[in-house]
Design an enzyme around this catalytic site. Structure first.
Site: not given
Ligand SMILES: [Zn+2]
Ligand SMILES: [Zn+2]
Ligand SMILES: *[C@@H]1O[C@H](CO)[C@@H](O)[C@H](O)[C@H]1NC(C)=O
Ligand SMILES: *[C@@H]1O[C@H](CO)[C@@H](O)[C@H](O)[C@H]1NC(C)=O
Ligand SMILES: *[C@@H]1O[C@H](CO)[C@@H](O)[C@H](O)[C@H]1NC(C)=O
Length: 293
Positions: A111, A203, A205, A210-211, A228, A230, A233, A250-251, A254, A260
């Protein structure tokens, strides 16, 4: 009933056989940062080596080095101490050096949110019991009914309806942990309390992706609601890529206010390997403590 049983069957027998897939060495070092790390193996305090600046950037981004310092190539005592804290959080030998285990762990998909925000988890660095943490100030939602919607700025490799099903299951996982206090409903499009989508590179923010590999996703604390993924992936729900539902669970943690955890079995542990769609007791304890359930 038959349907429910077959879902249980699927989860038990199809998902569990490969819950923690080790990335291949080639995959682990595929990101630009992974390649830099390979060249830093054995580097330690007192040396000045090209690439240490990038390591400083990584340690700073994830909360192990104070922000605002120059990202130069000298491996000083601050870098050593940051590495020790990183190694402690991630449960690998605490050497203060860039060793093989550290390179392997830093190269794992993860993450993009930091591991440490100031003192968000004082227990993490003091040998105290491992557990969940909150964002600074413990922000949380002030209502139980939350809407969510999809909105992407980049193309992605997986069918939107498959994503929507994975998101729906992931929201249900958290709803159950709160004794169904939280109710999540999907809107066809924004506005919504929570807006998730796929984005590529920078994007807007300040947290560029990172690809392929490396950072997979990030999401913001309550009551921001932005989440968001990626778009570079290889997202999947049946193996052979990054598991959509695992990262979504997981997200959403948050989005609801959990930060974490240094408990390695928790969904809120920062690195994401294989499939982990169910909350650990640590995650459940965290969400219940935050919302007083
Ligand atoms: Zn973002
Ligand atoms: Zn996280
Ligand atoms: C490198 O950066 C650190 C942190 O800003 C600083 O303390 C140190 O003096 C710098 N070293 C050199 C050689 O520039
Ligand atoms: C926490 O981080 C913020 C932002 O970087 C900073 O302004 C604040 O002073 C820090 N607080 C502590 C206690 O370090
Ligand atoms: C971590 O666990 C210990 C012992 O169970 C508890 O005292 C502490 O409050 C917990 N910390 C957090 C942030 O939950």
């Amino acid at each position: 009933m038959a349907n429910k049983l077959s879902i249980v069957f699927f989860l038990l027998f199809v998902v569990n056989p490969f819950p923690f897939v080790e990335p291949k060495a080639s995959e682990a070092s595929a990101t630009p940062f992974g390649k830099t790390l390979q060249k830093l193996e054995g580097v330690h305090k007192g040396q000045r080596v090209k690439g240490v600046g990038e390591l400083r950037g990584f340690l700073q981004h994830f909360g192990y080095l104070r922000k605002g310092n120059s990202l130069n190539d000298s491996f000083d005592e601050n870098v050593e101490s940051a590495l020790r804290h990183y190694q402690e959080f991630h449960h690998i030998p605490v050497s203060g050096e860039v060793d093989e285990e550290t390179i392997k762990t830093m190269s794992l998909p993860r993450c993009g949110m930091p591991d440490i925000i100031n003192d968000s988890n004082p227990n993490a660095l003091s040998g105290a019991p491992e557990n969940y943490s909150f964002f600074p100030g413990s922000p949380r939602w002030t209502k139980w009914g939350l809407s969510y919607a999809h909105s992407s700025s980049a193309s992605f490799n997986i069918a939107l309806n498959v994503v929507r099903q994975a998101k729906s299951r992931a929201f249900q996982t958290w709803a159950q942990a709160t004794n169904s206090r939280f109710r999540f409903t999907e809107n066809a499009r924004p506005p919504a309390d929570i807006v998730y989508g796929f984005h590529r590179g920078a994007h807007g923010d300040g947290l560029p992706f990172d690809g392929p590999g490396g950072v997979l996703a990030h999401a913001f604390a309550p009551e921001n609601g932005r989440c968001h993924y990626d778009s570079d992936e290889r997202w999947t729900t049946n193996g052979g890529g990054t598991d959509m539902e695992t990262v979504a669970v997981h997200e959403i943690g948050h989005l609801l206010g959990l930060h974490h955890s240094n408990e390695p079995n928790a969904v809120m542990f920062p690195t994401i390997q294989g499939i982990r769609r169910f909350l650990a007791q640590d995650d459940i304890n965290g969400i219940r403590a935050l919302y007083g359930i």
